[in-house]
Enzyme design. Structure first.
Site, PDB file in Angstrom:
ATOM      1  N   ASP A  20      -7.350   6.163   7.813  1.00  0.00           N
ATOM      2  CA  ASP A  20      -7.718   4.761   7.557  1.00  0.00           C
ATOM      3  C   ASP A  20      -8.957   4.481   8.417  1.00  0.00           C
ATOM      4  O   ASP A  20      -9.298   5.286   9.303  1.00  0.00           O
ATOM      5  CB  ASP A  20      -6.532   3.861   7.964  1.00  0.00           C
ATOM      6  CG  ASP A  20      -6.786   2.371   7.756  1.00  0.00           C
ATOM      7  OD1 ASP A  20      -7.705   2.015   6.982  1.00  0.00           O
ATOM      8  OD2 ASP A  20      -6.058   1.564   8.376  1.00  0.00           O
ATOM      9  N   ARG A  36      -2.147   0.902  -6.841  1.00  0.00           N
ATOM     10  CA  ARG A  36      -1.903  -0.404  -6.204  1.00  0.00           C
ATOM     11  C   ARG A  36      -1.456  -1.411  -7.252  1.00  0.00           C
ATOM     12  O   ARG A  36      -0.578  -2.229  -7.031  1.00  0.00           O
ATOM     13  CB  ARG A  36      -3.173  -0.934  -5.509  1.00  0.00           C
ATOM     14  CG  ARG A  36      -3.711  -0.106  -4.360  1.00  0.00           C
ATOM     15  CD  ARG A  36      -2.746   0.046  -3.215  1.00  0.00           C
ATOM     16  NE  ARG A  36      -2.189  -1.224  -2.757  1.00  0.00           N
ATOM     17  CZ  ARG A  36      -2.868  -2.154  -2.062  1.00  0.00           C
ATOM     18  NH1 ARG A  36      -4.107  -1.939  -1.692  1.00  0.00           N
ATOM     19  NH2 ARG A  36      -2.302  -3.282  -1.694  1.00  0.00           N
ATOM     20  N   GLN A  76       0.830  -1.205   0.000  1.00  0.00           N
ATOM     21  CA  GLN A  76       0.000   0.000   0.000  1.00  0.00           C
ATOM     22  C   GLN A  76       0.868   1.260   0.000  1.00  0.00           C
ATOM     23  O   GLN A  76       0.561   2.257  -0.661  1.00  0.00           O
ATOM     24  CB  GLN A  76      -0.918  -0.016   1.236  1.00  0.00           C
ATOM     25  CG  GLN A  76      -1.802   1.218   1.366  1.00  0.00           C
ATOM     26  CD  GLN A  76      -2.903   1.295   0.320  1.00  0.00           C
ATOM     27  OE1 GLN A  76      -3.637   0.342   0.123  1.00  0.00           O
ATOM     28  NE2 GLN A  76      -3.016   2.428  -0.354  1.00  0.00           N
TER      29      GLN A  76
END
Ligand code: CP
Ligand code: NVA
Length: 329
Positions: free
Chosen positions: A229, A315, A136
């Site tokens: 997050d 990604r 990530q």
């Protein structure tokens, strides 16, 4: 730079030059993909993708990345194999290592992916553990570099639960690559002191700084990147929601927070995100606690400061680069 045969378990194992090499390789693969240039130089190889936790981005990135490189993939879902239940990690590693050229693992403790790597005899890639999410970070850094043209000296603020995989890995990545990292949260949610010390060691070499700050206004002043997050990660029990909502609401990324940062500040999030009522969990939390947004407001998520979908696309390019470099494409 030769990374052939290496595992990719945590960024702690990689030098700043090696990480930069992986970013450069990702950018090259991104260009090739955009130009429709075939790059299937790993034809004939096969990779196993073990997911003991669910995934959208990481799974798809590994599958598409592998297919673009010409490789076959086998996906082992969270319940569809013998792993951990009927067969030890050590035995699984030796079985899969004898059939595949590389193995991705997403699951719980970091010690599991390390054990897999110890016995597999082929490169093992960490697709997320409780402690780290290194692939990530490559996507995040590529996105930041595309935005600003450089990384060193940028101010990066992480808001929320900084003790877990994302907070840990971002702190390592920033420290190695020279970004000034701030964990902005209550002290209870600061990263563990031992890792902070390790990162301060990396930071000394790269010129970065590591700060732990609970005052939002102080933390985000001059920030170029604000990142958050989910407040509750995969595998954590439902009972923690109540405390997380209480503790972390002051660290929600709102437009007021973004406006206190530098004018060029962008918003990043690894995703998935609870920014509206479009998810089952989001609706359950709304019924129970009456909130409509969690770690980030929908306004910020959808704003022109948000780069979350560019980040998600990256990604794939970065994971492809990790496989290519470690398999010797
Ligand atoms: N960011 C990320 O790892 O997403 P997934 O859980 O969908 O793979
Ligand atoms: N901290 C989150 C990251 C998801 C990509 C989790 O572990 O669920």
């Amino acid at each position: 730079m030769n990374l052939k045969g290496r595992n990719f378990l945590t960024l702690k194992d990689f030098t700043p030059d090696e990480i930069t090499y992986l970013l450069d390789l990702s950018a090259e693969y991104k260009k090739k993909k955009q130009n429709g240039e075939l790059h299937d130089t790993l034809r004939g190889k096969n990779v196993a993708l073990i997911f003991e936790k669910t995934s959208t981005r990481t799974r798809c990135a590994f599958e598409i990345g592998a297919h673009d490189l010409g490789m076959g993939t086998t996906y082992l879902d969270p319940s569809g194999s013998q792993i951990g239940k009927k067969e030890s990690i050590k035995d699984t590693a030796r079985v899969l290592g004898s059939m595949f050229d590389g193995i991705e693992y997403r699951g719980f403790g970091q010690s599991i992916v390390e054990e897999l790597a110890k016995y597999a005899d082929v490169p093992v890639w960490n697709g997320l553990t409780n402690e780290y999410h290194p692939t990530q970070i490559l996507a995040d850094m590529l996105t930041i570099r595309e935005e600003f043209g450089y990384l060193e000296g940028l101010k990066f603020v992480y808001m929320g639960d900084a003790r877990y995989n994302m907070g840990n890995s971002l702190m390592i990545g920033c420290a190695k690559l020279g970004l000034d990292f701030v964990a902005c949260t209550t002290p209870e949610y600061f990263p563990n002191p031992e890792l902070v010390e390790i990162c301060r060691g990396y930071a000394k070499k790269s010129g970065a700084t590591i700060e732990l700050e609970s005052d939002v206004a102080k933390a985000v002043q001059g920030a170029n990147i604000i990142y958050t997050d989910v407040w509750v990660s995969m595998g954590e029990p439902d009972e923690v929601w109540k405390d997380r909502i209480n503790d972390l609401t002051p660290y929600r990324v709102t437009m007021d927070v973004m406006n206190m940062a530098a004018a060029n500040c962008i918003f990043l999030h690894c995703l998935p995100s609870f920014h509206d009522l479009g998810t089952g969990i989001g609706r359950q939390i709304n019924e129970k606690f009456g909130i409509e947004e969690m770690e980030v407001t929908d306004e910020v998520f959808e704003s022109d400061k948000s780069r979350v979908f560019e980040e998600a696309e990256n990604r794939m390019h970065t994971i492809k680069a990790v496989m290519a470099a470690t398999l010797g494409a």
